[in-house]
Design an enzyme around this catalytic site. Sequence first.
Site: not given
Ligand code: ARG
Ligand code: ZN
Length: 848
Positions: A122, A258, A290-291
């Site tokens: 991401e 992921n 959160h994850e």
């Molecule tokens: N989706 C991840 C989270 O909020 C953040 C990852 C963002 N990474 C990045 N390289 N922009 O938990």
């Molecule tokens: Zn997030």
Amino acid sequence: MDGTTYLSDYRPYPFTLSTVSLTFRLAPRATRVTARLALSPRAAGAALHLDGEELKLISLALDGAALAPADYRLTETGLTIHPAALPEGPFTLETEVEIAPETNTALEGLYMSKGMYCTQCEAEGFRKITFYPDRPDVMARFHVRIEGEAPVLLSNGNPVGAGDGWAEWDDPWPKPAYLFALVAGELVATQGSFTTMSGRKADLNVWVRPGDEDRTDYALGAIQRSMKWDEEAFGREYDLDVFNLVAVDDFNMGAMENKGLNIFNSKLVLASPETATDLDYERIEGVIGHEYFHNWTGDRITCRDWFQLCLKEGLTVFRDQSFTSDMRLGAVKRIEDVIALRARQFREDAGPLAHPPRPDHYREINNFYTSTVYEKGAEVVRMLQTLLGPDGFRAAMDLYFARHDGQACTIEDWITVFEDASGRDLGQFKRWYTDAGTPHLTVTETFENGTYTLEFTQDTKPTPGQAEKPPRLIPIAVGLIGPNGDEVVPTRVLEMTEARQSFAFEGLGAKPVPSILRGFSAPVVLERQTSPAEQAFLLANDTDPFNRWEAGRSLARETLIAMTTGAAPDAEYLDAVGGLIADEAADPAFRALVLRLPSEDEIAQAIAASGKVADPDAIHAARTALMQALAARHEATLAATYEACAQPGAYRPEAADAGRRSLRLACLALLGTRDGGARAAALFDNATNMTESLGALGLLVAQGKGEAALARFRARWQDNALVMDKWFTTQLALCPPAEAADRAARLAEDPLFTWKNPNRFRALMGGLSANHAGFHRADGAGYRFYADWLIRLDPVNPQTAARMSTAFETRARYDAGRQAKIRAELERIAAVEGLSRDLSEMTARLLG
Ligand code: ARG
Ligand code: ZN
């Protein structure tokens, strides 16, 4: 145009992609990746574009036959196959590429951290792994085969086979490429399991490098608590046979959701009482939640495009805040979240980087993983909950999951769900997503013939690219308190929709004291002319814990602002705080929050918001003087409370214990101005947990008496990277401001300053910028040092360099001399040849 992406340019992808089969043959300098994509055109005549960056193309075949060079075009950003070379129906495209994870210092795509392979895709990292439609609205089923020497080979989904030097994984849930993950290395697992509400058993593994496994228990428990909570609070169940979580030392952000294989910065996994603070424990639990919660809000339902990022992030932050609130003390959590929101998001909204939770253009999407998208995004969800009530909110969430499972959605889809579930028109509410800036709410009151009337005015200043700010729907939770301290009108949510609007309360016997914006019911700045006496009254009597704290906070802020221009500390404030320190009826964590003064940055922000110039040295002096005054006035109470909060026995990370430690350290900070640091030195010598050890160290440093303790701390912890990060940060953030820049320069020479590691870079630079008066030293030494290092980091790790540049977003608060010095540093950065897209977008916006 100039590499900018616009929301209005969105077009669906002209192909569907059903399955992806990936094979990795791992090698540090030459990993081979083959990808077999099952594609089918949505309409005739479209070219097939696949994103790809820094890939060496080895072979390319369509339905088994190699493509001729005339059939495709290869550029720096991807691979395009001409329409004439494509069949009319479904086809298979197979590519093989070579990549070099070992030299990938940007930590995006497939890279190596301490000998271990890992990924971060991401937002747009998958295109550095293979040619692919790297956009979140293309969802496919992934099958992954990994070949490599490492003993542990992991990917998303369920394991479907493994042997000597290989493993295969199959993910039954279609997903966008940004949720892909691969990990390979010498890892050990702490194992557990969770049985879901419908009786499915999932194996849980927390994977770490050998040697770290004694600090994983807390993380494993946090996964189990998260799974249970999501079932109870949202009816959401886990959907794979296994849940893997891996800790890596080199990571640009906090963690990544992921599918079935969460990858974490090790600082958000590893914890023991000796090495982690209470705050670390709370964050670990919150980020693991959160994850995990992303599994439904992010993975099962994802974003159509990156402009919709807050659809998953704002919602998932809201969910993790609610989780922590249930696991710990809800009232305290809410206050902590608002402190953080004001410190980061209000600050962002007040400067050149202001943007709406859903932006409509960007150059580099990684620059939009911001406090506005995350924390303000969560506040917007919270307002929906306030407007619909808990049951209405839950019904809307149920509808969201039922209607959109398996889809890539937009903010419009989200709003429509809430409209359908509630029968309300939320058109005006939607402005919270599309408009930047923090509304300022002013209020006046009248009392006549038993009717008490509040008149509100809302006003939002222009932000970059948005001159007009039409009124928003603001939920204002209000309660009224009678002169004797009893609540005469319990909390009621007023819905403000106009620029100016009045609300009347009838049948009151006497003029009440209003408690406005209870629970911080909207992310606005409330401006209200009140007397210190009334604030002190609310601090003593408000039944809403947030507003009780808020009353003390406003008093502290106002007296600090007055002190920057020479006033004496407000007596009303000093007295009111005294009443609370030893108030056994109030929770220790709450009392600690009342004792903690606003940060220097917050005071600077408030001064600038009132149209005046913030003077960092005067602010530092005022804050120091107020601490001295509080300590002088309440020394005996503070000392008694300090002793009473000591906790013999084993450390437990639970909220109640953490709250007592927090109060103890808050007392200690004030007492240090009386005892010359004697108590802090004693605590440092005897502490058996990191919370107290680090707390005491910071206080000694603040007093200019930290050198011996710093040396001892370093000698003890030099082999523990996460603890050494704290050593760097604490001494820079808390040392006397005059020495901060020089100390930073000295520490940058320390062999332990391994600056390519993002945690270590942030520890040093973030420590310096957290020292408000030190970073803003009038001669510009702090700015120069900081800019030098951003320039150095940019070619190595543009994402982290760009993110750290936000230290300069507050330029406009300060005097002309400082402003010119910051501008000169930004111009110097902007002029660097070959500057990354990440950092050049940031400097351009910062320069305005
Ligand atoms: N989706 C991840 C989270 O909020 C953040 C990852 C963002 N990474 C990045 N390289 N922009 O938990
Ligand atoms: Zn997030």
